[in-house]
Design a protein around this motif. Structure first.
Motif, PDB file in Angstrom:
ATOM      1  N   TRP A   5       0.831  -1.208   0.000  1.00 51.69           N
ATOM      2  CA  TRP A   5       0.000   0.000   0.000  1.00 51.69           C
ATOM      3  C   TRP A   5       0.867   1.260   0.000  1.00 51.69           C
ATOM      4  CZ3 TRP A   5      -4.739   1.073  -1.281  1.00 51.69           C
ATOM      5  CH2 TRP A   5      -5.355   2.231  -0.835  1.00 51.69           C
ATOM      6  N   ARG A  13      -4.277   5.355  -4.605  1.00 50.29           N
ATOM      7  CA  ARG A  13      -4.940   4.910  -3.371  1.00 50.29           C
ATOM      8  C   ARG A  13      -6.401   5.343  -3.359  1.00 50.29           C
ATOM      9  NH1 ARG A  13      -0.705   6.346   1.503  1.00 50.29           N
ATOM     10  NH2 ARG A  13       1.008   5.045   0.769  1.00 50.29           N
ATOM     11  N   ARG A  14      -6.658   6.584  -3.762  1.00 50.95           N
ATOM     12  CA  ARG A  14      -8.044   7.072  -3.809  1.00 50.95           C
ATOM     13  C   ARG A  14      -8.869   6.253  -4.807  1.00 50.95           C
ATOM     14  NH1 ARG A  14      -5.545  12.153  -3.331  1.00 50.95           N
ATOM     15  NH2 ARG A  14      -5.668  12.482  -5.568  1.00 50.95           N
ATOM     16  N   ASP A  17      -9.611   2.838  -3.253  1.00 48.65           N
ATOM     17  CA  ASP A  17     -10.642   2.971  -2.227  1.00 48.65           C
ATOM     18  C   ASP A  17     -12.015   3.232  -2.848  1.00 48.65           C
ATOM     19  OD1 ASP A  17      -8.923   2.413  -0.182  1.00 48.65           O
ATOM     20  OD2 ASP A  17      -8.816   4.472   0.588  1.00 48.65           O
ATOM     21  N   VAL A  20     -13.275  -0.098  -4.007  1.00 47.99           N
ATOM     22  CA  VAL A  20     -13.658  -0.913  -2.857  1.00 47.99           C
ATOM     23  C   VAL A  20     -14.973  -0.418  -2.266  1.00 47.99           C
ATOM     24  CG1 VAL A  20     -13.020  -1.539  -0.483  1.00 47.99           C
ATOM     25  CG2 VAL A  20     -11.311  -1.683  -2.313  1.00 47.99           C
ATOM     26  N   LEU A  21     -15.125   0.871  -2.114  1.00 49.23           N
ATOM     27  CA  LEU A  21     -16.356   1.418  -1.543  1.00 49.23           C
ATOM     28  C   LEU A  21     -17.586   1.075  -2.381  1.00 49.23           C
ATOM     29  CD1 LEU A  21     -15.055   4.860  -0.287  1.00 49.23           C
ATOM     30  CD2 LEU A  21     -15.857   2.946   1.133  1.00 49.23           C
ATOM     31  N   ALA A  28     -10.613  -3.043  -8.341  1.00 55.45           N
ATOM     32  CA  ALA A  28      -9.623  -2.555  -7.372  1.00 55.45           C
ATOM     33  C   ALA A  28      -8.319  -3.346  -7.503  1.00 55.45           C
ATOM     34  CB  ALA A  28     -10.178  -2.654  -5.961  1.00 55.45           C
ATOM     35  N   ARG A  53      -7.900  -3.287   2.271  1.00 52.54           N
ATOM     36  CA  ARG A  53      -8.694  -2.060   2.126  1.00 52.54           C
ATOM     37  C   ARG A  53     -10.160  -2.313   2.483  1.00 52.54           C
ATOM     38  NH1 ARG A  53      -6.520   1.478   3.753  1.00 52.54           N
ATOM     39  NH2 ARG A  53      -8.034   2.927   2.861  1.00 52.54           N
ATOM     40  N   TYR A  54     -10.680  -3.473   2.103  1.00 51.93           N
ATOM     41  CA  TYR A  54     -12.046  -3.827   2.518  1.00 51.93           C
ATOM     42  C   TYR A  54     -12.139  -3.813   4.040  1.00 51.93           C
ATOM     43  CZ  TYR A  54     -14.463  -5.095  -1.807  1.00 51.93           C
ATOM     44  OH  TYR A  54     -15.103  -5.049  -3.023  1.00 51.93           O
ATOM     45  N   LEU A  57     -11.889  -0.152   5.373  1.00 52.33           N
ATOM     46  CA  LEU A  57     -13.044   0.693   5.081  1.00 52.33           C
ATOM     47  C   LEU A  57     -14.335   0.165   5.714  1.00 52.33           C
ATOM     48  CD1 LEU A  57     -12.111   1.524   1.406  1.00 52.33           C
ATOM     49  CD2 LEU A  57     -11.988   3.052   3.380  1.00 52.33           C
TER      50      LEU A  57
END
Length: 174
Positions: A5, A13-14, A17, A20-21, A28, A53-54, A57
């Motif tokens: 990461w 990274r954004r 994310d 993932v969101l 991803a 990341r999951y 978040l």
């Protein structure tokens, strides 16, 4: 969290994310792999980055609803396909992200592809096994449409089980 990461640029990274969101795990992973390709990151490590990341978040992830398996929804999907449904088939498939899952497929007579996916049945915590859920939904749809239902391996994952068209070939029939 995976040490990889730290090697990603802030914009990447954004982007990871954001995927993932929206519960777009495969996208991803693709973003991570492409960004870190020069460092020879392998698929498993990219999956670990995204899995982390999951976890990070947590409740903010908007998980997609599973494909509907009720007969009216499946019938509506089948009716929208280009071609007459001549059979319904349930097939095992799998990948490193989702493990084993079942794909409900409409076998078509007039579509050049010969088939179309109706639903993907993943294992859901607290729910029936994907094979059992797919078999029940597939049988109900096939009965409604008056066509055969074929599930070559309902009790155990087998992505090489014989397909309906290889079992009963013939022009205009599955």
């Amino acid at each position: 969290m995976s040490g990889w990461w730290a090697y990603l640029e802030e914009g990447t990274r954004r982007e990871v994310d954001a995927e993932v969101l929206r519960d777009r795990r495969v996208m991803a992973i693709k973003v991570v792999r492409e960004a870190l390709r020069p460092l020879e990151l392998d698929l498993r490590e990219a999956e670990k980055v995204v899995h982390a990341r999951y976890a990070a978040l947590g409740d903010r992830v908007r998980y997609r609803s599973p494909d509907p398996l009720d007969t009216p929804s499946l019938a509506a999907r089948a009716a929208s396909l280009p071609g007459r449904v001549v059979a319904v088939e349930a097939l095992w498939d799998g990948d490193t992200v989702h493990d084993w899952f079942v794909v409900l497929v409409a076998v078509l007579d007039d579509d050049p592809r010969g088939e179309a996916d109706l639903a993907i049945v993943h294992h859901r915590r607290g729910g029936p096994a994907p094979g059992a859920a797919a078999a029940a939904a597939g049988r109900a749809l096939a009965d409604l449409l008056g066509v055969p239902f074929h599930f070559p391996s309902p009790d155990a994952p087998d992505d090489e089980a014989p397909r309906l068209r290889t079992v009963r070939p013939g022009p205009g029939t599955p």
